[in-house]
Design an enzyme around this catalytic site. Structure first.
Site, short mmCIF file in Angstrom:
data_model
loop_
_atom_site.label_atom_id
_atom_site.label_comp_id
_atom_site.label_asym_id
_atom_site.label_seq_id
_atom_site.Cartn_x
_atom_site.Cartn_y
_atom_site.Cartn_z
N TYR A 65 0.83 -1.22 0.00
CA TYR A 65 0.00 0.00 0.00
C TYR A 65 0.85 1.26 0.00
O TYR A 65 0.53 2.26 -0.63
CB TYR A 65 -0.98 -0.02 1.18
CG TYR A 65 -2.20 -0.85 0.87
CD1 TYR A 65 -2.27 -2.21 1.23
CD2 TYR A 65 -3.28 -0.31 0.17
CE1 TYR A 65 -3.37 -2.98 0.88
CE2 TYR A 65 -4.38 -1.09 -0.18
CZ TYR A 65 -4.42 -2.42 0.18
OH TYR A 65 -5.51 -3.18 -0.17
N HIS A 117 -14.67 2.73 -1.25
CA HIS A 117 -13.67 1.76 -0.80
C HIS A 117 -12.56 2.42 0.02
O HIS A 117 -11.45 1.89 0.11
CB HIS A 117 -13.08 1.01 -2.00
CG HIS A 117 -14.10 0.17 -2.70
ND1 HIS A 117 -14.01 -0.20 -4.01
CD2 HIS A 117 -15.27 -0.37 -2.25
CE1 HIS A 117 -15.06 -0.94 -4.35
NE2 HIS A 117 -15.84 -1.05 -3.29
N CYS A 125 -5.61 2.74 12.98
CA CYS A 125 -5.10 1.63 13.78
C CYS A 125 -5.93 0.36 13.54
O CYS A 125 -7.16 0.41 13.59
CB CYS A 125 -5.16 2.01 15.27
SG CYS A 125 -4.61 0.68 16.35
C1 BV8 Z 1 -18.53 -6.83 1.11
C2 BV8 Z 1 -9.89 -1.09 -1.91
C3 BV8 Z 1 -19.88 -7.86 2.65
C4 BV8 Z 1 -8.70 -1.95 -1.64
C5 BV8 Z 1 -11.37 -2.58 -3.18
C6 BV8 Z 1 -18.82 -13.60 -4.90
C7 BV8 Z 1 -19.71 -12.97 -5.74
C8 BV8 Z 1 -20.02 -11.63 -5.57
C9 BV8 Z 1 -19.42 -10.90 -4.54
C10 BV8 Z 1 -18.54 -11.54 -3.73
C11 BV8 Z 1 -18.23 -12.88 -3.89
N1 BV8 Z 1 -17.33 -13.22 -2.95
C12 BV8 Z 1 -17.05 -12.12 -2.17
C13 BV8 Z 1 -17.80 -11.12 -2.63
C14 BV8 Z 1 -17.86 -9.79 -2.10
C15 BV8 Z 1 -16.63 -8.99 -2.56
C16 BV8 Z 1 -16.52 -8.96 -4.06
O1 BV8 Z 1 -17.19 -8.19 -4.72
N2 BV8 Z 1 -15.65 -9.81 -4.62
C17 BV8 Z 1 -15.53 -9.84 -6.08
C18 BV8 Z 1 -14.06 -9.74 -6.48
C19 BV8 Z 1 -16.17 -11.11 -6.58
N3 BV8 Z 1 -16.89 -7.65 -2.07
C20 BV8 Z 1 -16.47 -7.32 -0.84
O2 BV8 Z 1 -15.85 -8.05 -0.11
C21 BV8 Z 1 -16.91 -5.92 -0.38
N4 BV8 Z 1 -17.48 -6.06 0.93
O3 BV8 Z 1 -19.11 -7.43 0.24
O4 BV8 Z 1 -18.86 -6.91 2.40
C22 BV8 Z 1 -20.07 -7.88 4.05
C23 BV8 Z 1 -21.37 -7.84 4.49
C24 BV8 Z 1 -21.60 -7.88 5.81
C25 BV8 Z 1 -20.51 -7.96 6.69
C26 BV8 Z 1 -19.21 -8.01 6.23
C27 BV8 Z 1 -18.98 -7.96 4.89
C28 BV8 Z 1 -15.73 -4.99 -0.30
C29 BV8 Z 1 -15.13 -4.80 -1.66
C30 BV8 Z 1 -14.08 -3.70 -1.62
C31 BV8 Z 1 -12.74 -4.26 -2.05
N5 BV8 Z 1 -11.75 -3.16 -2.09
N6 BV8 Z 1 -10.51 -1.53 -3.17
C32 BV8 Z 1 -7.58 -1.69 -2.59
O5 BV8 Z 1 -7.73 -0.86 -3.51
O6 BV8 Z 1 -6.50 -2.30 -2.39
S1 BV8 Z 1 -12.00 -3.06 -4.69
C33 BV8 Z 1 -10.81 -2.79 -5.89
O7 BV8 Z 1 -11.10 -3.64 -6.98
C34 BV8 Z 1 -10.86 -1.41 -6.49
O8 BV8 Z 1 -11.25 -0.43 -5.56
C35 BV8 Z 1 -11.86 -1.48 -7.63
O9 BV8 Z 1 -13.10 -1.00 -7.22
C36 BV8 Z 1 -12.05 -2.95 -7.80
C37 BV8 Z 1 -11.80 -3.39 -9.19
O10 BV8 Z 1 -10.41 -3.05 -9.51
P1 BV8 Z 1 -9.94 -2.84 -11.07
O11 BV8 Z 1 -10.38 -4.02 -11.87
O12 BV8 Z 1 -8.57 -2.35 -11.29
O13 BV8 Z 1 -10.68 -1.64 -11.40
P2 BV8 Z 1 -11.91 -1.70 -12.18
O14 BV8 Z 1 -12.82 -2.82 -11.80
O15 BV8 Z 1 -12.43 -0.38 -11.97
O16 BV8 Z 1 -11.34 -2.09 -13.69
C38 BV8 Z 1 -10.57 -1.18 -14.43
C39 BV8 Z 1 -11.48 -0.84 -15.62
O17 BV8 Z 1 -11.03 0.33 -16.25
C40 BV8 Z 1 -11.46 -1.95 -16.68
O18 BV8 Z 1 -12.80 -2.23 -17.08
C41 BV8 Z 1 -10.67 -1.32 -17.84
O19 BV8 Z 1 -11.15 -1.74 -19.10
C42 BV8 Z 1 -10.95 0.14 -17.65
N7 BV8 Z 1 -9.92 1.07 -18.13
C43 BV8 Z 1 -8.58 0.93 -18.01
N8 BV8 Z 1 -7.97 2.03 -18.53
C44 BV8 Z 1 -8.96 2.88 -18.95
C45 BV8 Z 1 -10.21 2.26 -18.71
N9 BV8 Z 1 -11.37 2.85 -19.04
C46 BV8 Z 1 -11.31 4.07 -19.62
N10 BV8 Z 1 -10.17 4.72 -19.89
C47 BV8 Z 1 -8.97 4.15 -19.58
N11 BV8 Z 1 -7.83 4.82 -19.87
ZN ZN Z 2 -4.74 1.94 18.34
#
Ligand code: BV8
Ligand code: ZN
Length: 254
Positions: A65, A117, A125
């Site tokens: 990070y 996010h 902490c």
């Molecule tokens: C939660 C911070 C519940 C950290 C991030 C199974 C099915 C469905 C869901 C789940 C599952 N198993 C688990 C889950 C839930 C899980 C999830 O969604 N998993 C996915 C992977 C399947 N979600 C969670 O855990 C969330 N919490 O559900 O809690 C809960 C309920 C009760 C109690 C407790 C818990 C939390 C999710 C947050 C994760 N943290 N970020 C960090 O950054 O290190 S997410 C992280 O990945 C990013 O923030 C971003 O949002 C995401 C995707 O990353 P990228 O792929 O890079 O970005 P993006 O998707 O935006 O893709 C890039 C795009 O840009 C592409 O399409 C590309 O074509 C395009 N592009 C590139 N260049 C350009 C462009 N477009 C235009 N112009 C350009 N130049």
């Molecule tokens: Zn502390």
């Protein structure tokens, strides 16, 4: 051919701009999947971005990070961030909802950005959750692929963690409430540079469409769209967004 014109943009009462890592790509910030290039490529982002990974190896996760934060500090907002900030000055109401953990929207002039996010700039902490009062030394440029011991909490001596939402962690309740309210109120939603893979953030454009808003996707990849109020603009965000504002008509098929 369906046309989406600047007019539609400027006639909107409330525009939501929903962004993913693609909006920061042209500032040199690797997207989440690309974030593991080079010496980080031996790791899986979804595995590193978890509380379990931090518990297991806090220095490895903190090092990743800090490397990402150093890239954000060295980066500048690109033309897409600037066009979004400019758009806010030309429509009655605009809400930015981002999945990104960088501050490039704010540095481009966008205000009240909703971070679903969290942020790289809000370390806290891991034990007592208090915000970290110390300054993170940007001078000791984290080396790519290198672990770095996290600093300690001044109050309880717990390990400091990044202020981001990890997989398996809930989104900040207020941010999520505000984002849903904006998605349900808007009449136009621009979804920019997101693969729509991560839940529940990926529901935001769907919520807007369900309330009858027009949804426009801007992505390098074409988005499958349906109905007459969903569009896919294919190309680079830093080219398309200024083009939209510049009055350029975009023609493209559904
Ligand atoms: C939660 C911070 C519940 C950290 C991030 C199974 C099915 C469905 C869901 C789940 C599952 N198993 C688990 C889950 C839930 C899980 C999830 O969604 N998993 C996915 C992977 C399947 N979600 C969670 O855990 C969330 N919490 O559900 O809690 C809960 C309920 C009760 C109690 C407790 C818990 C939390 C999710 C947050 C994760 N943290 N970020 C960090 O950054 O290190 S997410 C992280 O990945 C990013 O923030 C971003 O949002 C995401 C995707 O990353 P990228 O792929 O890079 O970005 P993006 O998707 O935006 O893709 C890039 C795009 O840009 C592409 O399409 C590309 O074509 C395009 N592009 C590139 N260049 C350009 C462009 N477009 C235009 N112009 C350009 N130049
Ligand atoms: Zn502390």
């Amino acid at each position: 051919m369906i046309e989406f014109q600047l007019q539609t943009l400027l006639e909107a009462r409330h525009v939501v701009v929903f962004t993913g890592a693609g909006v920061s790509a042209e500032s040199g910030i690797p997207t989440f999947r690309d974030a593991l290039t080079g010496l980080w490529s031996r790791f899986d982002p979804a595995a590193l971005a978890t509380p379990e990974a931090f518990r297991k190896d806090p220095a490895l996760v903190w090092g990743w990070y800090e490397w990402r934060r150093s890239k954000v500090l060295a980066a500048s907002p690109n033309a897409a961030h600037l066009a979004i900030a400019e758009l806010a000055r030309r429509v009655p109401k605009l809400t930015v909802i981002t999945q990104n953990v960088d501050d490039l929207h704010e540095r481009a002039g966008s205000r009240d950005v909703i971070h679903l996010h969290g942020s790289l700039h809000a370390p806290r902490c891991f034990a007592c959750t208090r915000p970290y009062a110390g300054s993170l030394d940007p001078l000791n440029e984290p080396e790519e692929g290198r672990s770095l011991e996290p600093p300690r909490c001044h109050r309880c001596n717990g390990k400091i963690r990044p202020g981001v939402v990890w997989f398996g962690e809930s989104l900040p309740a207020q941010a999520w409430r505000e984002a849903m309210a904006a998605a349900e109120d808007c009449d136009l939603l621009l979804s920019i540079g997101t693969s729509g893979l991560v839940q529940p953030a990926a529901q935001i454009p769907r919520m807007a469409r369900a309330r009858g808003a027009t949804v426009v996707h801007v992505n390098l990849q074409p988005e499958s769209v349906e109905g007459d109020n969903e569009f896919s603009l294919v190309g680079r965000a830093a080219e398309i967004l200024p083009g939209l504002l510049g009055g350029g008509e975009k023609k493209y098929c559904e």
